[in-house]
Every structure is written in C-alpha cells, then in structure tokens.
Design a protein around this motif. Structure first.
Motif, mmCIF file in Angstrom:
data_model
loop_
_atom_site.group_PDB
_atom_site.id
_atom_site.type_symbol
_atom_site.label_atom_id
_atom_site.label_comp_id
_atom_site.label_asym_id
_atom_site.label_seq_id
_atom_site.Cartn_x
_atom_site.Cartn_y
_atom_site.Cartn_z
ATOM 1 N N CYS C 35 0.803 -1.193 -0.029
ATOM 2 C CA CYS C 35 0.152 0.082 0.013
ATOM 3 C C CYS C 35 0.916 1.200 -0.077
ATOM 4 O O CYS C 35 0.727 2.175 -0.819
ATOM 5 C CB CYS C 35 -0.959 -0.106 1.466
ATOM 6 N N LYS C 64 0.309 9.818 -0.334
ATOM 7 C CA LYS C 64 -0.885 9.246 0.273
ATOM 8 C C LYS C 64 -2.024 10.171 0.485
ATOM 9 O O LYS C 64 -2.007 10.493 1.443
ATOM 10 C CB LYS C 64 -0.610 8.345 1.493
ATOM 11 N N ARG C 170 -11.981 0.001 -8.617
ATOM 12 C CA ARG C 170 -11.384 -0.284 -7.211
ATOM 13 C C ARG C 170 -12.282 -0.646 -6.091
ATOM 14 O O ARG C 170 -12.249 -0.274 -4.801
ATOM 15 C CB ARG C 170 -10.288 0.577 -7.079
ATOM 16 N N ASP C 202 -8.709 -4.034 -8.949
ATOM 17 C CA ASP C 202 -7.988 -3.865 -7.785
ATOM 18 C C ASP C 202 -8.890 -4.491 -6.461
ATOM 19 O O ASP C 202 -9.508 -3.967 -5.988
ATOM 20 C CB ASP C 202 -7.857 -2.446 -7.508
ATOM 21 N N SER C 204 -8.126 -5.821 -4.048
ATOM 22 C CA SER C 204 -7.480 -5.510 -2.663
ATOM 23 C C SER C 204 -8.519 -4.204 -1.895
ATOM 24 O O SER C 204 -8.989 -4.542 -0.954
ATOM 25 C CB SER C 204 -6.108 -5.349 -2.415
ATOM 26 N N HIS C 205 -8.206 -3.088 -2.561
ATOM 27 C CA HIS C 205 -8.938 -2.157 -2.216
ATOM 28 C C HIS C 205 -10.509 -2.219 -2.221
ATOM 29 O O HIS C 205 -11.295 -1.761 -1.625
ATOM 30 C CB HIS C 205 -8.777 -0.956 -2.848
ATOM 31 N N GLU C 231 -2.451 -6.177 -3.734
ATOM 32 C CA GLU C 231 -1.658 -5.274 -2.427
ATOM 33 C C GLU C 231 -0.873 -6.410 -1.966
ATOM 34 O O GLU C 231 -1.475 -7.279 -1.373
ATOM 35 C CB GLU C 231 -2.706 -4.562 -1.743
ATOM 36 N N SER C 239 2.285 -4.295 7.505
ATOM 37 C CA SER C 239 1.872 -3.124 6.694
ATOM 38 C C SER C 239 1.670 -1.915 7.416
ATOM 39 O O SER C 239 1.003 -1.995 8.448
ATOM 40 C CB SER C 239 0.884 -3.426 5.799
ATOM 41 N N SER C 241 -0.185 0.459 6.520
ATOM 42 C CA SER C 241 -1.415 0.787 6.281
ATOM 43 C C SER C 241 -1.983 -0.279 5.250
ATOM 44 O O SER C 241 -1.510 -1.133 4.650
ATOM 45 C CB SER C 241 -1.685 1.926 5.481
ATOM 46 N N ASP C 242 -3.544 -0.549 5.577
ATOM 47 C CA ASP C 242 -4.235 -1.520 4.809
ATOM 48 C C ASP C 242 -3.655 -2.807 5.009
ATOM 49 O O ASP C 242 -3.959 -3.914 3.963
ATOM 50 C CB ASP C 242 -4.111 -1.350 3.288
ATOM 51 N N GLN C 245 -6.286 -6.024 4.056
ATOM 52 C CA GLN C 245 -6.430 -6.453 2.819
ATOM 53 C C GLN C 245 -5.106 -6.955 1.888
ATOM 54 O O GLN C 245 -5.165 -7.262 0.861
ATOM 55 C CB GLN C 245 -7.144 -5.211 2.082
ATOM 56 N N THR C 246 -3.962 -6.910 2.685
ATOM 57 C CA THR C 246 -2.761 -7.182 1.921
ATOM 58 C C THR C 246 -2.337 -8.794 2.060
ATOM 59 O O THR C 246 -2.620 -9.334 3.195
ATOM 60 C CB THR C 246 -1.453 -6.313 2.723
#
Lengths: 266, 266, 266, 266
Positions: C35, C64, C170, C202, C204-205, C231, C239, C241-242, C245-246
C-alpha cells in the motif's frame, strides 16, 4: 406516475381520522411511545406522561421484525393488549406494526391504526388486504425505496378502496454510517408538492441519534410534514431496544412546542 | 454473526436436492426460463429448448410482485399449472416465486422449489412458515440488504428446521444507473468463504442488460457460485416483461459451456 | 455518451505500453506491491519476491491521500526514489499515485506510469495536464463515480492527445459495510463491451478483505479485466497501512496462476 | 474524530467574515446568483435584483467542473472579472469555485471567498494550500463523502492555520433518482451539535428541483443551518446550465422572508 389516486390532481388532499385524531388537513399530529411494548406498568407510565404533554396517539411495537431470529421478537398479542389498555386509559388512539396479512384480523381487536413497517413496504399481498378494509394505515417507507415505489405501495392500498393512508418517512439507507439512516426530507417536500397523502416523519429511526431528534423534527415540519413520530420512554437508557435514539417524556414536550411554533408562522 | 446455523463452523456445507437436481456440493446448476409465464405453448417451446441445452431446472413468474398495482401481476395459479406441465413434460423441477405465507400451500401443488423474491426477504412471517416445511427455498437477496441481513433471513428458515435453503444474489441498489442493479460478487465470495449455504447468481436481474449476462455469469462462477439463473425466451424481444435483459436459448447454451469450462479448471 | 474517443466505434482497442510491459491487447498484466512505500530494504525484498512470481510491474504509495491530515501521508519524493531503485534492480516498471498537477513533473523522474487515485478522478485540471503528456495513466474509478463519469474522466485525458489510459475498478461505495468497498465487475464487463480502454481490477481495495482477493481476482479476469492489481507485502500483518487486505508474495503467485488458467480457457 | 480543531470542545464556534458579511455566530446569511456567469449585462441585472432582496453575497461559476470535457467549461478569469464588477457595483462580496491550487493566486484578485466544489473535497493538495492563506473558504461536501471525511477535509485547512472555513451541504448521492441529489439535513444537524464550523445548505443543487428549493431552505434553517445558497437568475429558464433548479429573484426574496421568520422563533 400519472393518474394515480395518490396524485394531487386526483382530488382533495386526503385527511385520515383515527378515532378522534385527525391527520392531515393542516393538523400537526404527534405520535409517541417506546420502540417495543415491554410491560403494562412501564407503558402506563409512558402513556400518562405523553398524555400530559399533549401527544395525540401512542405507539409501541408488539410484533417486532428483527434482523436476527435470535433477538427479542416482541410480546405479540399480549403487547397489543397492553397498548389497548393504555390507549383507553388515556384516551389516545394506538398504532402498532403488523407484519403480515394473516395478523390483521386479530390485531384490529386492539389497535386503531396499522403500521406497515419498512421491511414490509413491498409486501403487496399485505397491502392489498389492508386496501379492502377501512382501517387507517401508517405506511413506512422501505429502507431503500424510491419515492416512486413508496407512492405505488400506497396506491396498492388506495386502489382497493381504503383511502386512509398516512405516509411515514423513516430514513433511507445510504453510505453514511454515523447516523443509523438518513432522514430524507426531500421526499417529504416532494409528497407535499405532488401528492395528496398526509406524511409524517420519524426522526428517531431516521437518524438513530438522540441529539438529532429535535432539530430533525423541526426540520421535518418545516419541510411540510403533517406530524412527527417520536420514540420515547420514561427512562430511555433502559429501553429494551433502540435506546440510543429514544428520548424522555420532557424532551417530547419540548420538541412539540418548537414544532408548533414553526408551524404557526409558516 | 457468531454461532449461526449458516456458519461454516456449524457443520458440513449444505446441499439442497430439488427432486433429482442437486444444488451445492460441487455441482454447477443452471436454472432458466422467462421472467413471466405467458402461456402454455410459449413455455413448452422454451422448456424444450432449455432441456436440449442441458438446463437443470425451469423457472417462470406466476405471482409477479410489480411496483405498480396497474401493471400485469402474473397469471397466478394458472401460471403455476403451466409451469408444472412443462416441468413434467421435460423432466425439469420447477421453481417459482410465492409472495406470502398464505400462498405456500396452494403453490406446493405445482412447484418443486419456492422462490422468496427480493421484495420479501424481510418478510419474517413468510420465512418462518417456510422453515416449518421441508421444501427447497431459493432466497433472493433484498435489493438493499446487507450480507448480514441476508444471512439472518436464511437463518429464520434454518432455525425452524428447514435446511434446504439456496441463496441467490440478484444485484443490489447503488447510485449507478447504467445497469439496472449492481450484481455483487463480493457477497458470493463472502458466502463461499464463511457460510455453508449454496449460492446462485442471477446476472439477468443483476445487470438488466443482455450483453452483460455472459461475462457476469462466468465471473459469478469464478467467484464461487454454485450455479446461475438465466432469464431466457425463445423470442426475447417479445417477452411480456424484462425483455432488455432476456437472452435466447442458444445463448443459454453458450454461457453454460463457458461456465462449465471455468469451473472445471478452478 | 456518443462519439467519444473512448467508444469502441472510435477505433481499435487501446493498448498501453509501460516500458516493455503491455497492457491490453489480450495480455494479462499483474501489478503488485505494498500500500505504502516504507523503506528501501522492505521494498527490495518485496520486489525480489514479486519478480520471482512473474509480476510485471511494481506499485507502492509515496504520496498518500489520507482521510485524516494527522495520518501518515507517505514518504513523498523519497518514496518515489525507493520505488525507482527497486524497479530498476528487478526490471519492473513502476506506478505510483500523484495527487495533483503540480507534482507531475517531479514524479516523472521516478515513475513509469502515473496513478490518478479514486479521490482525484474528478480533478479535471489534473486530468487535462496528464492529457498533454504521453505518460501512461492508471485512472482509478472515483469511489462513487458512475461508469459514465469515469469514462468522461478518461475522455478528459484522451481529448488532449494522450491515449495511454488504463482504467482501474477499485470498488464503489454502497450501503454494505462488511466489505470496505463493493468491487463492481459489472463496470468491467461494460467497459469491455462498449469501450476500447484496457481495464484492471483492484480486489485489495475493492473488498478490503484478504480472503476475498483470490476469488475476486479470478472473477475480475472472467468478467474481462486485462489484469489485476494486488496489494502485497513480505509480512502483510506488518504493513503500515491496509494490512487487513494485504496478501503475501506466495499468495500473489497462486492468484496469478489461477487467473492465467481461466484466461487461457475463455 | 477526537481532538480535532473542528470539534466543539476545541474552542468557540467559528465565525467567518467575508468583507463586511459575517457567517456563523447566529447570523443567517444568504448567497445567491446563477449557476454559471454568462455575461456582464445579465449578471448586473441579477446582482441588482438580489441586492434589492437583501441577499448578502453573490455567487456564480466561472471555472465549471463539467462531467464531459465537451460541455461548456465556464468563462474562466473573464467570468471572475464580471463577478468582481457586479460585486463592487452592489457592494456584495463574491464567492466562486476554484478547481485547483494553481488557480488560487489569480482567483484571489477577483473573489472574496473561494469555493471548493464537491468534486474537489478530497483534493488534499488544494486544501493544504488554502490552509496557508487567510482566505474564507466555502467547503462543499463531496457527493458521497461521509460526515467524517468532510470534517477531516475541513481539518486539512484548519490545521494549516486558516480558520475561515464554512461548510456547505449540497446533497449526497443515493439510489433515489427523482431528485438530483438528496439534501442531507442530518449532516447539518450533526455539525451544529458536534462541531464549531458554520454550515450552509444549497437546496438548489441538493434537490435539483425548483419546487423543492423553498421547503428545503426552510427545513435547512430549522435543522440549524447558518445560511442558504440559492441558485437564481432573472430568467431561470434561460440559464445556460441547471435551469431546472434555478429560481427567479422574487422567489429568492420569499424564501429569505420565510427563513428569517423561522429563525426568529427558534
């Protein structure tokens, strides 16, 4: 949406009588009570308080459509009996939700107005049955119903011959999560401009936040609503459900006062 | 959402038998037919075509919940009789929508699986009644129901003892207007990851656009769906309703072929 | 939406070259990375892993756009330098988000493709500036943009002369809260049917849930996507961030394998 | 959302001065003008009319963010010059949309308050630049921004040192199509309860229907709004854009009258 019985062009504005309470026709009607009927003593105390504030009708859930089958489903007929006892004691007509055509006949022994809840707005079998009676119906908007679908739901009742339909905006589902729902006053204004049905607002379910009930009640009346439904309790924090949006009896009186003032100057 | 009968942790994945058709358990099931049952001859021709393509079950609306009370409401019981005749002729189990608990008993004389439509997903009285029988139920997602609400709706049926529940994702309501609904495959993937219920996709209602039915069918199977419901007609442009999203019999066969190939390699 | 440069009828399908990577034209392109760019060592390790899996391009956020001004805003140019170093080391073109027209010139020293993030899809000044260059642009869909608005956003770039536009679905904002967004594959299928732009997904997002990334990647490719953005991290739970979902590097490889198989049979 | 500069607990309610007009602090401010600046003569006539009604500030779009790059994009700087001329002639401060950080400096030669439009609410680079100046900012809510995201957008400006931020609710995107947007008064009431920023309502964009502008203006003030933005024209049906929601000068006066009465009794 042309040539509907609900259209302004189809006749005079509809006025609905629930015993001696009149909804529509310039009146400002207040309905209040707890989310769920809990027991006789509590509801009697609530009824006494609301009557003292000048509330016109009492409400309370007996058949509760709950998302989870494991949650409290309401007292059922027992709850309706309690409602009727309180309504008679304090001379206030009662309204309560009925979930299905099969419950109408029994419910009518106890209630003066039948509420079609948000989850049942598309239950056309139910709506048609209500259309065959002359019972006043409080038709809540489906949680994601367009205005057009909601009006057509009313039309299902009107078409069968029952003109005693009162709309109730109770908040729609949006992306916003900080309020439980998004009370949609645009829909209220649209109804007053284009349709002849009375419409109430329910800022308690509509926002899900106690502190918003007052400003959104006043805003609702300003947008044209014929009345307000307020979830109330003698001890809001002890409500068995929806405590977060329930206000106390005194707050009901204050909101009524403000709404009446606004209505009087518009 | 812990400790539900629908949870994967509560037991084996649920497999639903509709006569000799099996839904779930690794099978890929195709259900097809017109939006509304129109007449015997047309449905016979559709049934013959679908059978030749290998479709497992036939569908068609007899009780049609229509937004407007002035629109065609379906043939009712007469429509179910036609469905049954075609199903028996071509040895395909039939599924059709029932709108209310009061219609269940009569409908069961004709249909092998009862569809709970999107508008009735929150009709808990109806769901409880279906739970008391052993009839297979096709539970469509409410048009704005969260996954959690949809699972709980299934739980209303499971809890009463009827484990024959098949979920059907049919598109949710969003801000997008270019498609009729937004077919939500995230929900399909979530169900396959976390719940033990079979799930079908309905890309016809889910998109409302004929050209999207094929890619979204394949995508649905790729996301984990146990089958696909396809709205079809011998002459799609002549459908009495939903013509814009209806495909012809040959297209049904092509889509099935592609879905089977994808399933076989995953 | 007639006569747009984005329309299928306006010419051949658009193929976008990012150095030696080709997006569109039947290719299946995989882009992966964390991310946010955290530091050189971590990104080098991620890059090495991704290269070994056959990933085509590396991504990572340096600028970001965060909802809160008090949250980590990314490493900025320092992050782009790290990205470039890793991309050169492993011979993978790099893509990263730029937030504003004023950052384009500086960013182009380090990145091979500029990402327009969801929050900037309506930033028409930015889009017009990108249109005046020949840089490849990855145009993410606004979180509540209709397909039509998204296509018009691409048109802002195309109209100025830059045909190197790749769309990226996304996830859209709906009433559903169990997934972070609702990955809308209907939009992917619509683009492949009606427009000549390449489109990636995408997941992941788009879902915000690690366990949905695989099924939704495969479903995306089945709906017609020209590639997938994943991601990833060597240690996803670390991570910045996020994390939720990674996925890890091995999972990236498994997803690529499945996507390629599905693509090969369709 | 704790400890934000926007929180009520962080200090006194914010009052924003735009030349000699005060927004917040109990004032009821009216801003009006056409959707787009068309030419000097027309805007002079509009300005004269609005001044006579007691409108405090004049608005008009010069930089128009249009969905399609082929639509009229506004007169640009030429439009701002016209606005300034009219504002000076009738002694009304002017507010107009700026689309990007790069336009701020030039725009400040002509406007007294900068509007951040709905499409740019997430443009954090832009917001930070505005935060470094002391210019009054009218921050419109993103069309699908949660209240939290909107407050954080304001915080991006406040954090840099510019406390002259006025929020403007302009309707959110929902499933409803009969109104252009859904004016969300719940958000207005939330801001007045929990934050110290002034907030206006824009019922013209918020509903997209001329007949709803009056009831929703009054409802907005009842919900707590500090003022109203009204799209107006001397000949509304001749507006180059948004004619359907534009009202005439006389209607502006009538709405102001009603809003003031309601405010005076609350």
């Amino acid at each position: 949406m042309k040539n509907l019985l609900a259209d302004k062009s189809s006749g005079e504005d509809i006025i609905v009588k629930v015993k001696d309470v009149t909804i529509g026709g310039g009146n400002l009607t207040f309905i209040s009570g707890p989310c769920a009927v809990e027991n006789l003593d509590t509801l009697m105390a609530i009824g006494e308080g609301l009557k003292a504030q000048g509330v016109h009708m009492i409400r309370g859930g007996a058949f509760k459509p709950r998302t989870s089958p494991y949650d409290f489903q309401g007292l059922g007929i027992e709850g309706l009996k309690i409602l009727k006892a309180v309504g008679e004691k304090y001379n206030m007509p009662v309204v309560s939700e009925v979930m299905d055509a099969s419950q109408i006949e029994e419910a009518l022994k106890y209630v003066d107005m039948i509420q079609v809840g948000s989850r049942n707005m598309y239950n056309y079998t139910f709506l048609k049955e209500l259309g065959k009676l002359q019972v006043p119906v409080l038709l809540k908007r489906g949680m994601s119903a367009t205005l057009s679908e909601w009006i057509y739901a009313a039309e299902y009742i009107l078409k069968e011959g029952n003109m005693n339909v009162v709309m109730c905006e109770r908040g729609i589902r949006t992306f916003e999560t900080i309020t439980r729902n998004t009370l949609d006053l645009n829909a209220v204004a649209m109804i007053k401009e284009h349709y002849r049905l009375p419409v109430l607002v329910d800022p308690s379910h509509g926002t899900g936040r106690r502190e918003l009930v007052k400003p959104m009640s006043i805003a609702g009346v300003s947008a044209g609503a014929d009345g307000v439904i307020l979830e109330s309790h003698i001890t809001p924090d002890n409500s068995v459900s929806d405590a977060r949006q329930t206000i106390n009896i005194k707050a009901v009186g204050e909101i009524m006062e403000q709404c009446k003032i606004v209505r009087s100057v518009l």
